[in-house]
Design an enzyme around this catalytic site. Structure first.
Site, PDB file in Angstrom:
ATOM      1  N   HIS A  64       0.782  -1.213  -0.091  1.00  0.00           N
ATOM      2  CA  HIS A  64      -0.217   0.079  -0.152  1.00  0.00           C
ATOM      3  C   HIS A  64       0.999   1.170   0.082  1.00  0.00           C
ATOM      4  O   HIS A  64       2.052   0.989   0.001  1.00  0.00           O
ATOM      5  CB  HIS A  64      -1.035  -0.089   1.116  1.00  0.00           C
ATOM      6  CG  HIS A  64      -2.005  -0.897   0.872  1.00  0.00           C
ATOM      7  ND1 HIS A  64      -1.873  -2.361   1.468  1.00  0.00           N
ATOM      8  CD2 HIS A  64      -3.109  -0.984   0.216  1.00  0.00           C
ATOM      9  CE1 HIS A  64      -3.211  -2.897   0.989  1.00  0.00           C
ATOM     10  NE2 HIS A  64      -3.838  -2.165   0.556  1.00  0.00           N
TER      11      HIS A  64
ATOM     12  N   ASP B 217       0.010   6.913  -3.419  1.00  0.00           N
ATOM     13  CA  ASP B 217      -1.263   6.314  -4.286  1.00  0.00           C
ATOM     14  C   ASP B 217      -1.865   7.418  -5.242  1.00  0.00           C
ATOM     15  O   ASP B 217      -2.116   7.351  -6.199  1.00  0.00           O
ATOM     16  CB  ASP B 217      -2.489   6.347  -3.073  1.00  0.00           C
ATOM     17  CG  ASP B 217      -2.443   5.045  -2.420  1.00  0.00           C
ATOM     18  OD1 ASP B 217      -3.425   4.872  -1.472  1.00  0.00           O
ATOM     19  OD2 ASP B 217      -1.717   4.034  -2.812  1.00  0.00           O
TER      20      ASP B 217
END
Ligand SMILES: C[C@H](CCC[C@H](C)C(=O)SCCNC(=O)CCNC(=O)[C@H](O)C(C)(C)COP(=O)(O)OP(=O)(O)OC[C@H]1O[C@@H](n2cnc3c(N)ncnc32)[C@H](O)[C@@H]1OP(=O)(O)O)[C@H]1CC[C@H]2[C@@H]3[C@H](O)C[C@@H]4C[C@H](O)CC[C@]4(C)[C@H]3C[C@H](O)[C@]12C
Length: 393
Positions: free
Chosen positions: A133, A163
């Protein structure tokens, strides 16, 4: 202002047909950016029980529920890709190949397709098949090591940097660059958008400024990472905060004046050793007035002092209101207006609610030449799903 109908005035990406395979956070932002600037973005969702997608960035998109694991589902996607300009896939390396949907197959059938692969670690390398992540990608990029307060652990700013900045936005940039190139070559290509490399690339300034003396101290003790008293955040008497960015001497002078101090009685601005004490002095002064009182002192000056606005008050702040920097959709949800603002063909984001999973399945398949009989068969075989908005919405 948001788009009240699909027939919006021509936007910069009008006519661009995008297939976005549903994924987490980064790819949905990439698709939303393209949709906001006029592309027709079809999100391919897994037929699931929940009609509400986990993608909270579905603005302006259509949703097709299609089971890619079934051969008929993969075949349907291949057919859709023949008429698409862009495919965005958000899975780890190898998944699309396993589905028979790898670039070799799809580019063979549509050589002008721009096949965007948005991953954390990229399509090759030791971690290519590993889960991860934002925080992992930020860590591997080297950037995380530069973020954080003195004597504390490195600190990841939510999941904004890998992200979104290094992932969704960088991938959208790559797609637009590839679209531009295709206008002359007529050919598509594969975009290997690694979030590690995207956020590292964003940090080029940190690399290029290594030798100019602004990063020579440990984390949290430098000019821009919390070390300098004139580039810092201070609490006000009403528990809010003010951001101070008075780097240049002429702006620093205005900061000192606004704080009611006399620079002749203070250490010079660049005196590293005095920064901790200066920070304490500034903190004690900022703590004496409310955020509104400090704004009345600093607004309109070049002291580079601004209020730290919460999500509750950011849209109503005079400056943001004057620029209409935030928009409200039909459901009353406030969110940032797309950026940047193009003068002649600005983004006009949809103001409709996000699509339910499969809400547009039939429309999209019909549009792409599937017959009603084919659609009925796909539906009876549970390859596709039709999401219907809940009656009470
Ligand atoms: C809100 C949280 C997320 C915040 C953002 C977070 C901080 C991020 O960083 S997101 C960025 C993640 N990384 C990437 O996107 C890089 C590339 N992708 C990957 O590396 C991987 O996709 C992965 C690691 C992210 C996920 O790996 P996974 O094994 O799940 O998937 P893949 O290997 O990619 O394979 C995909 C498989 O899916 C199949 N597939 C895909 N499409 C279809 C289709 N249409 N039809 C059929 N099949 C399809 C494909 O074939 C692959 O199958 P195989 O694996 O068999 O090959 C949220 C993060 C976690 C969420 C919570 C969590 O999910 C649990 C709850 C779930 C519940 O439903 C809702 C509540 C949750 C608590 C949920 C809440 C939030 O959403 C999260 C916290």
């Amino acid at each position: 202002m948001c788009r009240r109908s699909q027939a919006a005035a021509a936007m910069a990406l009008s006519g661009v047909r995008v297939l976005e395979l549903a994924g987490l956070a980064p790819a949905p932002l990439c698709g939303m950016i393209l949709a906001d600037f006029g592309a027709r973005v079809v999100r391919v969702d897994r037929p699931s029980l929940s009609p509400v997608a986990s993608d909270v960035q579905g603005r302006g998109k259509l949703s097709l529920a299609l089971d890619l694991k079934r051969p008929q589902g993969a075949a349907a996607l291949r057919r859709l890709c023949r008429g698409a300009d862009v495919l965005i896939e958000p899975f780890r390396h190898g998944v699309m190949e396993k589905l028979g949907l790898g670039p070799e197959v799809l580019l063979q059938e549509n050589p002008s397709l721009i096949y965007a692969r948005l991953t954390g670690f990229g399509q090759t390398g030791k971690y290519a098949k590993s889960a991860g992540h934002d925080i992992n990608y930020l860590a591997l990029s080297g950037v995380l090591s530069k973020l954080g307060r003195k004597d504390e652990n490195p600190y990841a700013p939510v999941n904004l940097l890998a992200d979104f900045a290094g992932g969704g936005v960088m991938c959208a940039l790559g797609i637009v660059i590839a679209l531009y190139e295709r206008a002359t070559s007529g050919r598509g290509q594969i975009i290997d958008a690694s979030m590690v490399e995207g956020v590292a690339y964003l940090s080029s300034f940190l690399w290029k400024s290594q030798n100019v003396g602004i990063w020579s101290r440990p984390r949290g003790e430098n000019l821009l990472d919390g070390g300098a008293p004139f580039y810092e955040i201070y609490r006000t008497s009403d528990g809010k905060f003010m951001a101070v960015g008075a780097l240049e001497p002429q702006f620093y002078e205005q900061l000192i004046k606004g704080l009611g101090l006399d620079s002749n009685e203070l250490p010079i601005q660049s005196s590293f050793s005095d920064w901790p004490e200066m920070k304490k002095k500034f903190a004690s002064i900022f703590a004496q007035k409310t955020q509104a009182e400090w704004c009345s002192i600093f607004d309109g000056t070049d002291a580079c002092v601004t209020p730290v606005l919460s999500f509750d008050d950011v849209a109503s702040h005079q400056h943001n209101k004057q620029r209409r920097s935030f928009i409200k959709n039909d459901q009353g949800e406030i969110s940032p207006r797309p950026a940047p603002l193009l003068s002649r063909t600005p983004a006009v984001p949809s103001c409709k609610r996000d699509p339910f999973i499969g809400e547009h399945t039939e429309e999209i398949l019909l549009e792409n030449g599937f017959t009603k009989q084919e659609i009925a068969k796909l539906h009876s075989d549970k390859i596709i799903g039709f999401g219907k908005p809940k009656a009470n919405l």
